[in-house]
Design an enzyme around this catalytic site. Structure first.
Site, PDB file in Angstrom:
ATOM      1  N   GLU A   2      37.709  -6.573  -1.712  1.00 46.36           N
ATOM      2  CA  GLU A   2      36.287  -6.701  -2.051  1.00 46.36           C
ATOM      3  C   GLU A   2      35.732  -5.394  -2.611  1.00 46.36           C
ATOM      4  O   GLU A   2      34.988  -5.385  -3.601  1.00 46.36           O
ATOM      5  CB  GLU A   2      35.479  -7.127  -0.823  1.00 46.36           C
ATOM      6  CG  GLU A   2      35.829  -8.493  -0.269  1.00 46.36           C
ATOM      7  CD  GLU A   2      37.065  -8.475   0.611  1.00 46.36           C
ATOM      8  OE1 GLU A   2      37.646  -7.374   0.830  1.00 46.36           O
ATOM      9  OE2 GLU A   2      37.460  -9.563   1.072  1.00 46.36           O
ATOM     10  N   ASP A  26      25.460   9.667  -6.014  1.00 47.72           N
ATOM     11  CA  ASP A  26      25.911   8.324  -5.676  1.00 47.72           C
ATOM     12  C   ASP A  26      27.293   8.435  -5.039  1.00 47.72           C
ATOM     13  O   ASP A  26      28.030   9.406  -5.283  1.00 47.72           O
ATOM     14  CB  ASP A  26      25.974   7.448  -6.934  1.00 47.72           C
ATOM     15  CG  ASP A  26      26.372   6.014  -6.614  1.00 47.72           C
ATOM     16  OD1 ASP A  26      25.643   5.361  -5.831  1.00 47.72           O
ATOM     17  OD2 ASP A  26      27.412   5.557  -7.122  1.00 47.72           O
ATOM     18  N   GLU A  47      30.906   6.013  -3.697  1.00 49.92           N
ATOM     19  CA  GLU A  47      31.644   4.760  -3.601  1.00 49.92           C
ATOM     20  C   GLU A  47      32.451   4.795  -2.313  1.00 49.92           C
ATOM     21  O   GLU A  47      32.903   5.873  -1.883  1.00 49.92           O
ATOM     22  CB  GLU A  47      32.555   4.545  -4.812  1.00 49.92           C
ATOM     23  CG  GLU A  47      31.834   4.516  -6.149  1.00 49.92           C
ATOM     24  CD  GLU A  47      30.838   3.380  -6.292  1.00 49.92           C
ATOM     25  OE1 GLU A  47      30.925   2.396  -5.538  1.00 49.92           O
ATOM     26  OE2 GLU A  47      29.957   3.479  -7.173  1.00 49.92           O
ATOM     27  N   HIS A  73      34.350  -1.279  -7.502  1.00 48.08           N
ATOM     28  CA  HIS A  73      34.484   0.005  -8.202  1.00 48.08           C
ATOM     29  C   HIS A  73      35.838   0.226  -8.868  1.00 48.08           C
ATOM     30  O   HIS A  73      35.987   1.174  -9.632  1.00 48.08           O
ATOM     31  CB  HIS A  73      34.176   1.175  -7.260  1.00 48.08           C
ATOM     32  CG  HIS A  73      34.865   1.108  -5.930  1.00 48.08           C
ATOM     33  ND1 HIS A  73      36.229   1.044  -5.791  1.00 48.08           N
ATOM     34  CD2 HIS A  73      34.361   1.100  -4.667  1.00 48.08           C
ATOM     35  CE1 HIS A  73      36.540   1.024  -4.511  1.00 48.08           C
ATOM     36  NE2 HIS A  73      35.439   1.042  -3.806  1.00 48.08           N
ATOM     37  N   HIS A 112      31.208  -0.052 -10.870  1.00 46.78           N
ATOM     38  CA  HIS A 112      30.454   1.047 -10.281  1.00 46.78           C
ATOM     39  C   HIS A 112      31.315   2.304 -10.321  1.00 46.78           C
ATOM     40  O   HIS A 112      32.502   2.274 -10.015  1.00 46.78           O
ATOM     41  CB  HIS A 112      30.098   0.722  -8.825  1.00 46.78           C
ATOM     42  CG  HIS A 112      29.078  -0.347  -8.690  1.00 46.78           C
ATOM     43  ND1 HIS A 112      28.025  -0.262  -7.806  1.00 46.78           N
ATOM     44  CD2 HIS A 112      28.932  -1.534  -9.327  1.00 46.78           C
ATOM     45  CE1 HIS A 112      27.283  -1.366  -7.901  1.00 46.78           C
ATOM     46  NE2 HIS A 112      27.833  -2.144  -8.818  1.00 46.78           N
ATOM     47  N   ASP A 118      26.982   6.337 -12.357  1.00 45.03           N
ATOM     48  CA  ASP A 118      25.781   5.797 -11.717  1.00 45.03           C
ATOM     49  C   ASP A 118      24.752   6.888 -11.457  1.00 45.03           C
ATOM     50  O   ASP A 118      23.537   6.642 -11.527  1.00 45.03           O
ATOM     51  CB  ASP A 118      26.145   5.097 -10.397  1.00 45.03           C
ATOM     52  CG  ASP A 118      26.757   3.715 -10.631  1.00 45.03           C
ATOM     53  OD1 ASP A 118      26.918   3.329 -11.792  1.00 45.03           O
ATOM     54  OD2 ASP A 118      27.068   3.030  -9.632  1.00 45.03           O
TER      55      ASP A 118
END
Length: 247
Positions: A52, A7, A9, A57, A164, A169
């Protein structure tokens, strides 16, 4: 069989509009089971962190614009390496042919390949990706297919996922992936044990094994009425019905 569940970010949605990777997390599966080997790296994005993205995260308060002091638990990115310093280490971890298990693979692959291309490293063929989002949508059409929704469906504890995070994750996604493909033994077979690991007596006993009758027959599971009905049926089949050949 080696697979990598991963995963990422990012600072946003599009690397070609100025967004960058800020975190990669990955875990290794061997024959669908976590091996304990992981890869985790925070990455300096060389830009400010949009509000945002930070809200998703919680990474990079020192790169927010305007800047502010970090809160407890927030990750500082100003002292983290740029992708060019860690790109080859990431490629070394995933290897040349291991499948990459990713939720919404097109998003992560887009960012990874953009970052790799910018520093002159080979891109990852999209064919290596196993997209769990597509698997979930095909298996449960019309149902929510987010990672959180799949955790609820399969009863997977994701209570620690308040924000997140790439490695967390990945760990959760590994559990979801195993459920999507049928659990921890999707092929319904146990891995074969090499004969080299068995002693000679065990190998000989295995090679010479033959089926035999039970020393004590199992008790019948049919009633007397059912047995009588079956006998009546067999009499109607002719002079030599196949049922007479069995005890």
């Amino acid at each position: 069989m080696r697979e990598i569940v991963l995963d990422t970010e990012t600072t946003g949605f599009d690397p070609f509009s100025g967004d960058r990777l800020v975190e990669i997390g990955a875990i290794e599966l061997i024959n669908h089971m976590p091996s304990g080997s992981t890869y985790h790296q925070y990455i300096h994005p060389d830009r400010h962190m949009p509000d945002e993205a930070f809200g998703v995260h919680g990474i990079g308060p020192d790169l927010l614009h305007p800047p502010r002091p970090p809160k407890e638990g927030e990750v500082i990115l100003s002292d983290k390496p740029f992708f060019k310093a860690v790109g080859q280490d990431f490629l070394d971890f995933i290897g040349n042919d291991s499948k990459l298990v990713i939720h919404n693979a097109s998003f992560d692959m887009k960012f990874l390949n953009a970052e790799l291309n910018w520093i002159g490293l080979p891109e990852i063929p999209y064919e290596r990706a196993i997209d769990t989002l597509m698997i979930a949508r095909k298996k449960f059409p019309g149902s929510p297919a987010t990672l959180d929704a799949l955790c609820r469906r399969f009863g997977i504890d994701n209570s620690s996922r308040t924000l997140h995070g790439a490695l967390l994750d990945s760990e959760i996604l590994a559990e979801v992936y195993l459920e999507l493909i049928g659990g921890r033994q999707p092929d319904l077979v146990l891995a074969p044990v090499s004969k080299k690991k068995k002693n000679s007596a065990a190998r000989e006993a295995e090679d010479n094994w033959r089926p035999t009758r039970r020393p004590t027959p199992l008790p019948p599971r049919i009633t007397e009425e059912e047995a009588a009905a079956h006998a009546s049926f067999v009499k109607e089949l002719g002079d030599d019905p196949i049922w007479n050949k069995f005890d």
